[in-house]
Design an enzyme around this catalytic site. Structure first.
Site, mmCIF file in Angstrom:
data_model
loop_
_atom_site.group_PDB
_atom_site.id
_atom_site.type_symbol
_atom_site.label_atom_id
_atom_site.label_comp_id
_atom_site.label_asym_id
_atom_site.label_seq_id
_atom_site.Cartn_x
_atom_site.Cartn_y
_atom_site.Cartn_z
ATOM 1 N N GLU A 192 0.859 -1.208 0.000
ATOM 2 C CA GLU A 192 0.000 0.000 0.000
ATOM 3 C C GLU A 192 0.891 1.253 0.000
ATOM 4 O OE1 GLU A 192 -1.687 0.746 3.897
ATOM 5 O OE2 GLU A 192 -3.441 1.737 3.036
ATOM 6 N N LYS A 218 -9.421 1.891 -2.190
ATOM 7 C CA LYS A 218 -9.627 1.298 -0.864
ATOM 8 C C LYS A 218 -11.009 1.649 -0.315
ATOM 9 C CE LYS A 218 -7.168 1.098 3.620
ATOM 10 N NZ LYS A 218 -5.929 1.560 4.301
ATOM 11 N N GLU A 225 -6.508 8.720 7.299
ATOM 12 C CA GLU A 225 -7.022 8.233 6.002
ATOM 13 C C GLU A 225 -8.441 8.728 5.731
ATOM 14 O OE1 GLU A 225 -6.113 4.409 4.233
ATOM 15 O OE2 GLU A 225 -5.147 3.887 6.114
ATOM 16 N N ASN A 259 0.153 -1.087 5.397
ATOM 17 C CA ASN A 259 1.037 -0.337 6.312
ATOM 18 C C ASN A 259 0.363 -0.449 7.665
ATOM 19 O OD1 ASN A 259 3.080 1.902 4.895
ATOM 20 N ND2 ASN A 259 1.378 1.328 3.572
ATOM 21 N N ASN A 267 -6.982 6.025 -2.070
ATOM 22 C CA ASN A 267 -5.884 5.115 -1.738
ATOM 23 C C ASN A 267 -6.050 3.962 -2.726
ATOM 24 O OD1 ASN A 267 -4.120 3.285 -0.624
ATOM 25 N ND2 ASN A 267 -4.641 3.806 1.489
ATOM 26 N N CYS A 327 -4.869 -3.047 2.777
ATOM 27 C CA CYS A 327 -4.620 -2.954 4.220
ATOM 28 C C CYS A 327 -5.843 -3.249 5.088
ATOM 29 C CB CYS A 327 -4.005 -1.604 4.554
ATOM 30 S SG CYS A 327 -3.272 -1.654 6.214
HETATM 31 N N1 CDV Z 1 -3.137 1.385 6.503
HETATM 32 C C1 CDV Z 1 -4.088 0.783 7.252
HETATM 33 O O1 CDV Z 1 -5.202 0.578 6.802
HETATM 34 N N2 CDV Z 1 -3.742 0.442 8.510
HETATM 35 C C2 CDV Z 1 -4.670 -0.125 9.460
HETATM 36 C C3 CDV Z 1 -4.324 0.258 10.873
HETATM 37 C C4 CDV Z 1 -4.586 1.697 11.126
HETATM 38 C C5 CDV Z 1 -5.106 -0.529 11.897
HETATM 39 C C6 CDV Z 1 -4.710 -1.639 9.364
HETATM 40 O O2 CDV Z 1 -5.819 -2.188 9.363
HETATM 41 O O3 CDV Z 1 -3.665 -2.285 9.363
#
Ligand code: CDV
Length: 317
Positions: free
Chosen positions: A53, A134, A153, A203, A117, A178
């Site tokens: 990501e 996303k 975000e 991330n 994203n 993510c």
């Molecule tokens: N980049 C993300 O979406 N990170 C989230 C954190 C904030 C919990 C994740 O679900 O890994």
């Protein structure tokens, strides 16, 4: 008796984990790292390389930016653009496809801006064959100075509208990003489109400010959700981290390639730039899709209405 061998549908995949990207790193420096990983993966027989990501910059939602000038510098207005073209060129030369996560800024004809994203799937000829925005944007929309670091975000992106899949690399490919990996709906919506391999860049900070009691479980939860999503939908899942200590924020690694059985077949062991590689037989999906998770035979949609008709939980009085 004639022996009828099926043509195997193998995809040699590399999960191309990235170590930290500093705020001062240029796109050119980052793209050089991506090309290096791409070349290593090609040398080891891979035809598809999956990057994380927001793979072109540091994870900028950890900061509150009052000025949009500073913020805008983290977004791509074109893909490929002048700085990312060398990645597309090298990949096409080598005949390697890739998945790339980045921040996307688009402008409608009437001047309205959209920020996403984004993740794209690029085929071995350099064509973008699938683009995903996303859906599950975690964090908060306003500056919350009590946090050790921000997760903005919800301020910097608008949510995507759905989960599509594409026929590519001899199978049915899907994308998620993510936080999406924690939601069973993500996998099932793609499972219902026959997905055979889902690519998920992430991330994930070790520390979760609203729930620090989860910190010690962050790697367990990372694998738990992706392994469950793979098994319950009879699909491969490729999870790829940007990891390590980035601008003072510790992020998990644990990039992994997961079979439709739910088993991890390859994983990274560091929190730096590293490849995890697997030869993935897409036909391993079949026995799951045709037996325990034969959706046509076993799903009971009459009982699932709440999944799309309500958002929050409503416990009995
Ligand atoms: N980049 C993300 O979406 N990170 C989230 C954190 C904030 C919990 C994740 O679900 O890994």
């Amino acid at each position: 008796m004639r022996y009828c061998a099926r043509m195997p549908r193998f995809v040699n995949v590399a999960a191309a984990q990235l170590g930290p990207i500093a705020r001062t790193d240029t796109r050119a420096q980052v793209v050089k790292r991506l090309i290096e990983l791409l070349q290593q993966a090609h040398a080891m027989g891979c035809t598809l390389v999956v990057f994380p990501e927001l793979a072109l910059t540091t994870f900028f939602p950890r900061w509150y930016f009052a000025s949009s000038n500073e913020l805008d510098a983290f977004y791509e207005r074109e893909m490929p653009g002048p700085e990312t073209q060398p990645l597309f060129d090298r990949a096409r030369q080598l005949g390697v496809g890739f998945v790339l996560g980045y921040a996307e800024l688009t402008t409608d004809d009437d001047g309205t801006e959209h920020r996403f994203n984004t993740s794209i799937l690029v085929d071995q000829q350099g064509n973008i064959v699938l683009r995903y925005h996303k859906v599950h944007l975690p964090g908060h929309a306003e500056h919350e100075p009590w946090r050790r670091f921000q997760h903005l975000e919800k301020r910097y992106f608008e949510p995507g509208r759905g989960f599509g899949v594409a026929r590519a690399f001899g199978g049915v490919m899907g994308l998620a990003i993510c936080n999406d990996r924690r939601w069973s709906e993500t996998y099932r919506v793609m499972g219902l489109q026959g997905v055979e391999m889902i690519h998920i860049g992430y991330n994930t900070p070790v520390h979760n400010p609203p729930a620090p009691e989860h910190d010690n479980l962050s790697m367990f939860h990372n694998h738990l959700v992706m392994q469950a999503g793979a098994y319950q939908n009879g699909t491969w899942v490729v999870g790829v981290a940007k990891s390590g200590c980035e601008e003072g924020c510790e992020m998990i690694g644990g990039s992994a390639i997961i079979a439709p059985s739910g088993e991890i077949v390859a994983a990274c062991t560091t929190t730096g730039d590293e490849l995890a590689i697997a030869r993935c037989d897409l036909d391993l999906c079949n026995s799951y899709k045709r037996s325990v998770f034969n959706f046509e035979a076993h799903r009971q949609v009459h009982a699932y209405g709440r999944i799309t008709s309500q958002t929050g939980a409503t416990p009995p009085k």
